[in-house]
Scaffold this motif. Structure first.
Motif, short mmCIF file in Angstrom:
data_model
loop_
_atom_site.label_atom_id
_atom_site.label_comp_id
_atom_site.label_asym_id
_atom_site.label_seq_id
_atom_site.Cartn_x
_atom_site.Cartn_y
_atom_site.Cartn_z
N PRO A 116 0.77 -1.28 -0.17
CA PRO A 116 0.07 0.05 0.02
C PRO A 116 0.80 1.40 -0.13
CG PRO A 116 0.27 -0.84 1.99
CD PRO A 116 0.82 -2.00 1.37
N GLY A 117 0.20 2.42 -0.36
CA GLY A 117 1.17 3.57 -0.55
C GLY A 117 0.96 4.09 0.90
N ILE A 118 1.12 5.46 0.94
CA ILE A 118 1.21 6.26 2.37
C ILE A 118 -0.51 6.37 2.88
CG2 ILE A 118 3.23 7.30 2.12
CD1 ILE A 118 1.69 9.91 0.96
N PRO A 119 -0.65 6.38 4.09
CA PRO A 119 -1.92 6.35 4.61
C PRO A 119 -2.98 7.28 4.15
CG PRO A 119 -0.29 6.23 6.44
CD PRO A 119 0.43 6.82 5.12
N VAL A 120 -2.44 8.51 3.60
CA VAL A 120 -3.38 9.65 3.04
C VAL A 120 -2.77 10.33 1.85
CG1 VAL A 120 -4.37 10.24 5.37
CG2 VAL A 120 -2.40 11.45 4.60
N ALA A 121 -3.78 10.76 0.99
CA ALA A 121 -2.99 11.30 -0.09
C ALA A 121 -2.75 12.71 0.04
CB ALA A 121 -4.22 11.48 -1.19
N LEU A 122 -1.43 13.07 -0.14
CA LEU A 122 -0.87 14.34 0.29
C LEU A 122 0.22 14.93 -0.81
CD1 LEU A 122 2.01 13.70 1.74
CD2 LEU A 122 0.37 13.60 3.77
N HIS A 123 0.56 16.05 -0.67
CA HIS A 123 1.71 16.47 -1.56
C HIS A 123 2.63 17.47 -0.56
CE1 HIS A 123 -1.60 19.42 -2.20
NE2 HIS A 123 -0.45 20.35 -2.63
N ASP A 124 3.68 17.86 -1.04
CA ASP A 124 4.32 18.92 -0.15
C ASP A 124 4.96 18.68 1.04
OD1 ASP A 124 4.36 20.46 -2.75
OD2 ASP A 124 2.78 21.67 -2.10
N ALA A 125 5.15 17.46 1.31
CA ALA A 125 5.21 16.96 2.77
C ALA A 125 6.90 16.81 2.69
CB ALA A 125 4.79 15.59 2.94
N ALA A 126 7.36 16.42 3.86
CA ALA A 126 9.06 16.24 4.11
C ALA A 126 9.04 14.96 4.47
CB ALA A 126 9.42 17.40 4.90
N ALA A 127 9.97 14.18 4.12
CA ALA A 127 10.47 12.92 4.82
C ALA A 127 12.05 12.62 5.04
CB ALA A 127 10.05 12.02 3.55
N VAL A 128 12.18 12.09 5.93
CA VAL A 128 13.51 11.71 6.52
C VAL A 128 13.63 10.49 6.95
CG1 VAL A 128 13.10 12.50 8.76
CG2 VAL A 128 15.54 12.64 7.96
N ARG A 129 14.75 9.73 6.84
CA ARG A 129 15.04 8.08 7.28
C ARG A 129 15.46 8.27 8.80
NH1 ARG A 129 19.61 4.71 7.00
NH2 ARG A 129 20.39 6.12 5.45
N ARG A 130 15.10 7.53 9.62
CA ARG A 130 15.60 7.48 11.01
C ARG A 130 15.36 5.86 11.29
NH1 ARG A 130 15.28 11.49 15.13
NH2 ARG A 130 16.44 10.12 16.06
N ASN A 131 16.77 5.40 11.71
CA ASN A 131 17.04 4.06 11.55
C ASN A 131 16.33 3.22 10.55
OD1 ASN A 131 18.26 4.60 14.18
ND2 ASN A 131 16.21 4.76 15.18
N SER A 132 15.29 2.37 10.78
CA SER A 132 14.86 1.40 9.46
C SER A 132 13.40 2.11 9.35
CB SER A 132 14.88 -0.09 9.94
OG SER A 132 14.19 -0.10 11.31
N ARG A 133 13.22 3.19 9.60
CA ARG A 133 11.75 3.65 9.17
C ARG A 133 11.94 5.08 8.25
NH1 ARG A 133 8.72 4.62 14.74
NH2 ARG A 133 10.26 6.10 14.88
N LEU A 134 11.15 5.06 7.49
CA LEU A 134 10.95 6.56 6.76
C LEU A 134 9.87 7.19 7.51
CD1 LEU A 134 10.57 5.30 3.19
CD2 LEU A 134 12.70 5.86 4.66
N ILE A 135 10.10 8.68 8.00
CA ILE A 135 9.32 9.43 8.68
C ILE A 135 8.63 10.61 7.63
CG2 ILE A 135 9.01 10.87 10.54
CD1 ILE A 135 9.84 7.95 11.53
N LEU A 136 7.42 10.53 7.54
CA LEU A 136 6.77 11.39 6.48
C LEU A 136 6.03 12.56 7.36
CD1 LEU A 136 5.83 12.06 3.58
CD2 LEU A 136 3.84 10.58 3.98
N LEU A 137 6.37 13.95 7.13
CA LEU A 137 5.98 14.87 8.05
C LEU A 137 5.15 15.98 7.19
CD1 LEU A 137 9.45 14.42 8.63
CD2 LEU A 137 8.40 15.57 10.63
N GLY A 138 3.81 16.37 7.79
CA GLY A 138 3.15 17.41 7.25
C GLY A 138 2.77 17.21 5.86
N GLY A 139 2.75 18.17 4.85
CA GLY A 139 2.27 18.18 3.88
C GLY A 139 0.63 18.57 3.89
#
Length: 190
Positions: A116-139
């Motif tokens: 599956p994709g990300i939980p909600v449809a969004l754009h203009d978010a930011a993302a960063v990798r922390r350990n073994s996870r991708l963190i998706l913020l805002g948008g």
């Protein structure tokens, strides 16, 4: 009280401006004439000069095509993969996730759509990798959101909602170290 009149640039201003532009052009020309620098010394690195790890010698076109024309997506790297999260497709926010991998020799593999994709449809978010996870913020979709999701790699599933941003943000950048995630600027629509 008298108003201060704006003065138009005089001849001396234009002469000084021309000299500054010519000096800048001479510096650029000299740099191109002598391409060797600390980042790319002649004959490789010497004991006195170290080549920084970030030095680029040339850019190469990747020549890959995304599954759909899109803008406003977040991009984040993980070992041997580049993840593209969300974005705008035909002017609509999407929950699409695309993954680009490469071989040990650096050859790019075809773009993969991940479900599956990300939980909600969004754009203009930011993302960063922390350990073994991708963190998706805002948008956001129509307005900015304060939502933050953690997506485990490589499956990205299940995505979990974690502590939200203090205010809704979009159009921003993030950096991470071992302890912190730093949010840089952004667009607030709260």
């Amino acid at each position: 009280m008298s108003e201060r009149r704006r003065r138009r640039p005089n001849g001396r201003f234009w002469v000084l401006l021309t000299l500054v532009v010519l000096a800048a052009a001479a510096i650029v020309a000299e740099t191109h004439r002598h391409p060797h620098s600390l980042a790319n010394p002649p004959g490789g690195s010497s004991s006195k000069q170290k080549t920084p790890a970030f030095a680029l010698s040339r850019w190469t076109s990747a020549n890959i095509t995304l599954s759909q024309p899109m803008v406003g997506f977040s991009a984040v790297e993980s070992p041997r993969a580049l993840w593209l999260l969300g974005g705008l497709v035909n002017g609509q926010s999407t929950s699409l996730v695309q993954k680009i991998t490469w071989t040990a020799s650096g050859r790019l593999n075809p773009v993969q759509d991940i479900t599956p994709g990300i939980p909600v449809a969004l754009h203009d978010a930011a993302a960063v990798r922390r350990n073994s996870r991708l963190i998706l913020l805002g948008g956001g979709s129509y307005t900015s959101t304060s939502s933050v999701f953690a997506l485990p790699t490589p499956s990205l599933s299940p995505a979990t909602s974690i502590t939200p941003l203090p205010i809704p943000f979009s159009d921003f950048a993030v950096l991470a170290d071992r302890l912190h995630i730093l949010v840089i600027c952004g667009h607030y629509t709260g």
